[in-house]
Design a protein around this motif. Structure first.
Motif, PDB file in Angstrom:
ATOM      1  N   TYR A  56       3.949  -1.081   4.306  1.00 17.89           N
ATOM      2  CA  TYR A  56       3.812  -1.116   2.852  1.00 17.89           C
ATOM      3  C   TYR A  56       5.054  -1.727   2.238  1.00 17.89           C
ATOM      4  O   TYR A  56       6.062  -1.944   2.909  1.00 17.89           O
ATOM      5  CB  TYR A  56       3.527   0.273   2.260  1.00 17.89           C
ATOM      6  CG  TYR A  56       4.488   1.382   2.594  1.00 17.89           C
ATOM      7  CD1 TYR A  56       5.722   1.485   1.992  1.00 17.89           C
ATOM      8  CD2 TYR A  56       4.135   2.384   3.495  1.00 17.89           C
ATOM      9  CE1 TYR A  56       6.587   2.529   2.270  1.00 17.89           C
ATOM     10  CE2 TYR A  56       4.985   3.430   3.794  1.00 17.89           C
ATOM     11  CZ  TYR A  56       6.215   3.497   3.169  1.00 17.89           C
ATOM     12  OH  TYR A  56       7.066   4.532   3.451  1.00 17.89           O
ATOM     13  N   GLU A 112      -0.675   8.007  -4.378  1.00 15.85           N
ATOM     14  CA  GLU A 112      -0.437   6.738  -3.688  1.00 15.85           C
ATOM     15  C   GLU A 112      -1.507   5.713  -4.055  1.00 15.85           C
ATOM     16  O   GLU A 112      -1.214   4.555  -4.318  1.00 15.85           O
ATOM     17  CB  GLU A 112      -0.438   6.931  -2.172  1.00 15.85           C
ATOM     18  CG  GLU A 112       0.866   7.349  -1.596  1.00 15.85           C
ATOM     19  CD  GLU A 112       0.855   7.349  -0.082  1.00 15.85           C
ATOM     20  OE1 GLU A 112      -0.204   7.104   0.538  1.00 15.85           O
ATOM     21  OE2 GLU A 112       1.921   7.594   0.482  1.00 15.85           O
ATOM     22  N   GLN A 113      -2.760   6.152  -4.061  1.00 17.30           N
ATOM     23  CA  GLN A 113      -3.849   5.233  -4.385  1.00 17.30           C
ATOM     24  C   GLN A 113      -3.765   4.777  -5.841  1.00 17.30           C
ATOM     25  O   GLN A 113      -4.015   3.603  -6.140  1.00 17.30           O
ATOM     26  CB  GLN A 113      -5.185   5.890  -4.076  1.00 17.30           C
ATOM     27  CG  GLN A 113      -5.382   6.097  -2.578  1.00 17.30           C
ATOM     28  CD  GLN A 113      -6.614   6.895  -2.234  1.00 17.30           C
ATOM     29  OE1 GLN A 113      -7.546   6.991  -3.010  1.00 17.30           O
ATOM     30  NE2 GLN A 113      -6.627   7.487  -1.047  1.00 17.30           N
ATOM     31  N   GLU A 116      -1.077   2.215  -6.085  1.00 14.81           N
ATOM     32  CA  GLU A 116      -1.552   0.916  -5.607  1.00 14.81           C
ATOM     33  C   GLU A 116      -2.350   0.198  -6.695  1.00 14.81           C
ATOM     34  O   GLU A 116      -2.197  -1.009  -6.892  1.00 14.81           O
ATOM     35  CB  GLU A 116      -2.414   1.094  -4.362  1.00 14.81           C
ATOM     36  CG  GLU A 116      -1.626   1.382  -3.122  1.00 14.81           C
ATOM     37  CD  GLU A 116      -2.504   1.524  -1.896  1.00 14.81           C
ATOM     38  OE1 GLU A 116      -2.020   1.140  -0.818  1.00 14.81           O
ATOM     39  OE2 GLU A 116      -3.639   2.001  -1.995  1.00 14.81           O
ATOM     40  N   ILE A 122       2.097  -1.158  -2.421  1.00 18.43           N
ATOM     41  CA  ILE A 122       1.062  -1.918  -1.728  1.00 18.43           C
ATOM     42  C   ILE A 122       1.123  -1.593  -0.239  1.00 18.43           C
ATOM     43  O   ILE A 122       2.174  -1.756   0.395  1.00 18.43           O
ATOM     44  CB  ILE A 122       1.225  -3.436  -1.950  1.00 18.43           C
ATOM     45  CG1 ILE A 122       1.092  -3.751  -3.443  1.00 18.43           C
ATOM     46  CG2 ILE A 122       0.208  -4.215  -1.123  1.00 18.43           C
ATOM     47  CD1 ILE A 122       1.364  -5.191  -3.807  1.00 18.43           C
ATOM     48  N   HIS A 123      -0.003  -1.128   0.288  1.00 17.92           N
ATOM     49  CA  HIS A 123      -0.106  -0.828   1.718  1.00 17.92           C
ATOM     50  C   HIS A 123      -0.674  -2.023   2.465  1.00 17.92           C
ATOM     51  O   HIS A 123      -1.397  -2.841   1.899  1.00 17.92           O
ATOM     52  CB  HIS A 123      -1.054   0.363   1.953  1.00 17.92           C
ATOM     53  CG  HIS A 123      -0.440   1.680   1.710  1.00 17.92           C
ATOM     54  ND1 HIS A 123      -0.710   2.439   0.605  1.00 17.92           N
ATOM     55  CD2 HIS A 123       0.461   2.395   2.425  1.00 17.92           C
ATOM     56  CE1 HIS A 123      -0.013   3.568   0.652  1.00 17.92           C
ATOM     57  NE2 HIS A 123       0.697   3.552   1.756  1.00 17.92           N
ATOM     58  N   HIS A 129      -5.003   6.286   4.405  1.00 19.17           N
ATOM     59  CA  HIS A 129      -4.305   7.297   3.598  1.00 19.17           C
ATOM     60  C   HIS A 129      -4.253   8.660   4.281  1.00 19.17           C
ATOM     61  O   HIS A 129      -3.499   9.530   3.862  1.00 19.17           O
ATOM     62  CB  HIS A 129      -4.919   7.395   2.201  1.00 19.17           C
ATOM     63  CG  HIS A 129      -4.556   6.227   1.348  1.00 19.17           C
ATOM     64  ND1 HIS A 129      -3.323   6.092   0.767  1.00 19.17           N
ATOM     65  CD2 HIS A 129      -5.246   5.115   1.013  1.00 19.17           C
ATOM     66  CE1 HIS A 129      -3.268   4.958   0.093  1.00 19.17           C
ATOM     67  NE2 HIS A 129      -4.430   4.350   0.225  1.00 19.17           N
TER      68      HIS A 129
END
Length: 153
Positions: A56, A112-113, A116, A122-123, A129
């Protein structure tokens, strides 16, 4: 006839316990600070590792020309969050503590989502997850155990 009632030793101890602040002395303060510093250090090095192997990256971060990680998170938010977690976890029973750890881990996955979607984080396409969920569970468990260890001194 005069009746004199003396408080028992046990009632004096209960009274003293009620007057204590939320920190029970120097050892508590050192335990919170040391554990928060540990959490910050581990968070920083894990971010450096995962950014380095391109799992990430952080498009939005403080001092992007100097740091590849979000130092605002690892040096400010993570230690503060750790202190709040330890404060709450130290006041509940072990089963409730586990429920708190699981819920915090789920909330972090959701955050986290959202991060994003906002473009802050950004992963890699291969990132799952669930890694974050189990990673934060392990992280919080280790932080708790370290805090308990420091409390024993």
């Amino acid at each position: 006839m005069i009746i004199i009632v003396k408080p028992s030793k046990k009632s004096k101890q209960l009274l003293l316990q009620k007057k204590q602040s939320f920190l029970n002395g120097r050892n508590d303060i050192y335990s919170y600070i040391t554990t928060a510093l540990f959490a910050s250090l581990v968070g920083t090095y894990l971010d450096l590792l995962f950014v380095g192997i391109k799992f990430y990256h952080f498009p939005v971060r403080l001092f992007p020309e100097i740091f590849t990680i979000n130092i605002g998170f690892t040096l400010l938010l993570l230690p503060l969050f750790t202190v709040f977690f330890l404060f709450a976890a130290s006041r509940v029973s072990s089963p409730v503590r586990w429920v708190i750890i699981v819920h915090i881990s789920m909330v972090i996955c959701i955050i986290e989502q959202l991060s994003e979607q906002l473009g802050w984080f950004i992963h890699d396409a291969d990132w799952n997850h669930a890694y974050s969920f189990f990673g934060y569970m392990l992280f919080l468990f280790i932080v708790w155990k370290l805090f308990v260890f420091f409390q024993s001194f």
